[in-house]
Design a protein around this motif. Structure first.
Motif, short mmCIF file in Angstrom:
data_model
loop_
_atom_site.label_atom_id
_atom_site.label_comp_id
_atom_site.label_asym_id
_atom_site.label_seq_id
_atom_site.Cartn_x
_atom_site.Cartn_y
_atom_site.Cartn_z
N CYS A 63 0.82 -1.23 0.00
CA CYS A 63 0.00 0.00 0.00
C CYS A 63 0.85 1.27 0.00
O CYS A 63 0.30 2.36 0.10
N TRP A 76 -3.70 2.63 10.02
CA TRP A 76 -3.55 1.78 8.84
C TRP A 76 -3.23 0.35 9.28
O TRP A 76 -3.86 -0.60 8.84
N THR A 79 -6.09 -1.44 11.05
CA THR A 79 -7.20 -1.74 10.14
C THR A 79 -6.80 -2.86 9.17
O THR A 79 -7.60 -3.75 8.89
N ILE A 80 -5.56 -2.83 8.70
CA ILE A 80 -5.10 -3.90 7.81
C ILE A 80 -5.16 -5.24 8.54
O ILE A 80 -5.69 -6.23 8.00
N ASN A 83 -8.74 -6.38 8.92
CA ASN A 83 -9.31 -6.83 7.65
C ASN A 83 -8.72 -8.17 7.21
O ASN A 83 -9.43 -9.03 6.68
N GLY A 154 -14.07 3.14 10.58
CA GLY A 154 -14.89 3.17 9.37
C GLY A 154 -16.18 3.93 9.54
O GLY A 154 -17.23 3.49 9.06
N ARG B 98 -10.57 -2.34 -2.88
CA ARG B 98 -10.28 -1.28 -1.90
C ARG B 98 -9.05 -1.68 -1.08
O ARG B 98 -8.82 -2.87 -0.83
N PRO B 99 -8.26 -0.69 -0.68
CA PRO B 99 -7.07 -1.03 0.11
C PRO B 99 -7.47 -1.52 1.49
O PRO B 99 -8.52 -1.14 2.02
N LEU B 100 -6.61 -2.35 2.06
CA LEU B 100 -6.96 -2.99 3.33
C LEU B 100 -6.88 -2.05 4.53
O LEU B 100 -7.28 -2.42 5.61
N TYR B 101 -6.35 -0.84 4.32
CA TYR B 101 -6.31 0.07 5.46
C TYR B 101 -7.62 0.84 5.61
O TYR B 101 -7.72 1.75 6.41
N THR B 102 -8.61 0.51 4.79
CA THR B 102 -9.93 1.13 4.93
C THR B 102 -10.95 0.07 5.31
O THR B 102 -10.75 -1.12 5.05
N ARG B 103 -12.04 0.53 5.92
CA ARG B 103 -13.12 -0.38 6.27
C ARG B 103 -14.06 -0.55 5.08
O ARG B 103 -14.34 0.42 4.39
#
Lengths: 182, 223
Positions: A63, A76, A79-80, A83, A154, B98-103
């Motif tokens: 990223c 970041w 959240t990574i 996810n 989010g 979408r990038p993983l740093y976003t929800r």
């Protein structure tokens, strides 16, 4: 948070990494890997926790061209990791564990002499609804500004502020009730 | 859930962290090649490249496999349906890359991409000036749709930065592939009877999600 002239900020480290300085990545890893690993291991087994940790930093590498200065690396990374855990169907949500860990550590650091106060804060925060608990823990215990909290959970900035306000009101009620009981 | 416990005797947390850092470097070093390059592109570029590839496939369908009644089909209805599909497809692709740093809003997009083909299928058939030439058509909808959807899955997977397993991600990818299959079939198949659309076109998403679940490894460590 105190800042020292010889300690590079996250933005400076990311800029250096983008410029090809591998040591900057190592510094980011050493800065954030331990608390993340601790949180992961509270809910995952060691192998899965290690795997998610390494994948998180691999994703940070992937990223890197998305990074905007000022966005903050810490939200970041968490959240990574969150996810990745969801995507890969790992059992157990580490997010709450992370917040509990940070709450305990931060409360302990702020009031080292008063174990009862630490316990009282932990117990009160634990009684909040999950969304309020996350916002308060990230803002107060993690020191994230509300903008970064919003990115991490989010939600919109206004929603995060409303949750925090409701959380404070709820905390006040809990403390008043505890005082009255005492 | 097994507890991690303390590190083995003789290994300090700092040593363990350095070992993990070395392992991370090895993973980064192994992350080479065309796929790695694609996955490292900024999110806007990845999104644009996926859309460009899909636009190319649709243009190919229109040029080589166009439905025989394309010219006589009500243009407004075609444009409206196509636009709605296109917007939904773009939004769900955006969610997929979408990038993983976003929800994400995975659940929302699962519902959107799953419901849209069913809603379109439930619409009454378009009123036309002349009957659509349907003889000899409609028998290849499932293979053509599955192929189009499969290609979308390959393209998205090429640009996706992390593996996805589990029912939710599989449904999202399958439904999005199904949506794209419906778009391609809209350009290819002249039959617009609700029963045909419902039983073949609209259910492709479910079949593609199942296909993805079968093909994707249970828990890839990294890709």
């Amino acid at each position: 948070m105190l800042s020292f002239p010889f300690v590079r900020t996250d933005d400076e480290l990311m800029a250096a990494y983008l410029a090809g300085e591998t040591a900057a990545f190592d510094e980011l890893f050493r800065r954030y890997a331990l608390p993340l690993l601790r949180a992961l291991r509270r809910r995952l087994n060691a192998e899965d926790a290690n795997d998610i940790l390494q994948q998180t930093f691999l994703q940070l590498h992937r990223c890197r061209f998305d990074y905007l200065p000022g966005a903050g690396i810490r939200p970041w990374i968490y959240t990574i990791a969150f996810n990745l855990q969801r995507r890969q169907a790992r059992r157990g949500h580490f997010e709450d564990a992370f917040i509990e860990e940070e709450a305990a550590t931060s409360a302990g650091a702020s009031w080292p002499a008063d174990g009862a106060a630490i316990q009282s804060v932990r117990s009160a925060v634990a009684q909040l609804p999950r969304e309020q608990r996350r916002v308060i823990a990230l803002h107060w215990f993690e020191g994230l500004p509300f903008e970064q909290v919003a990115t991490t959970v989010g939600a919109s900035l206004s929603a995060v502020k409303v949750r925090a306000h409701r959380g404070y009101v709820a905390l006040r009620k809990i403390f008043e009730r505890d005082d009255a009981d005492a | 859930m097994p507890e991690a416990g303390p590190p083995p005797p003789g290994i300090s947390p700092a040593d363990e962290l350095e070992k993990l850092l070395t392992g991370t470097h090895e993973r980064i070093k192994a992350d080479r090649g065309v796929l790695a390059w694609l996955r490292c592109r900024p999110t806007g570029q990845r999104f644009g490249m996926v859309l460009l590839a899909l636009a190319g496939l649709m243009a190919l369908t229109l040029a080589r496999f166009q439905r025989p009644d394309f010219a006589s089909y009500p243009a407004v209805r075609m444009a409206l349906t196509f636009s709605v599909y296109l917007v939904a497809l773009a939004l769900s692709i955006r969610e997929l890359v979408r990038p993983l740093y976003t929800r994400g809003r995975t659940e929302l997009f699962i519902v959107l991409t799953g419901a849209l083909p069913l809603l379109v299928a439930a619409l009454p058939a378009a009123a036309r000036l002349e009957d659509a030439p349907t003889i000899g058509h409609g028998h290849d909808c499932i293979p053509v749709g599955m192929l189009a959807g499969f290609v979308l899955m390959l393209i998205v997977r090429a640009f996706d930065r992390a593996p996805r397993v589990g029912t939710g991600p599989a449904l999202l990818l399958g439904n999005t592939a199904g949506l794209f299959a419906n778009l391609v079939l809209m350009l290819h198949c002249p039959i617009d009877r609700p029963a045909h659309l419902m039983l073949t076109h609209a259910l492709l998403g479910v079949a593609l999600a199942a296909l993805f679940k079968v093909l994707e490894p249970a828990r890839p460590s990294v890709s």
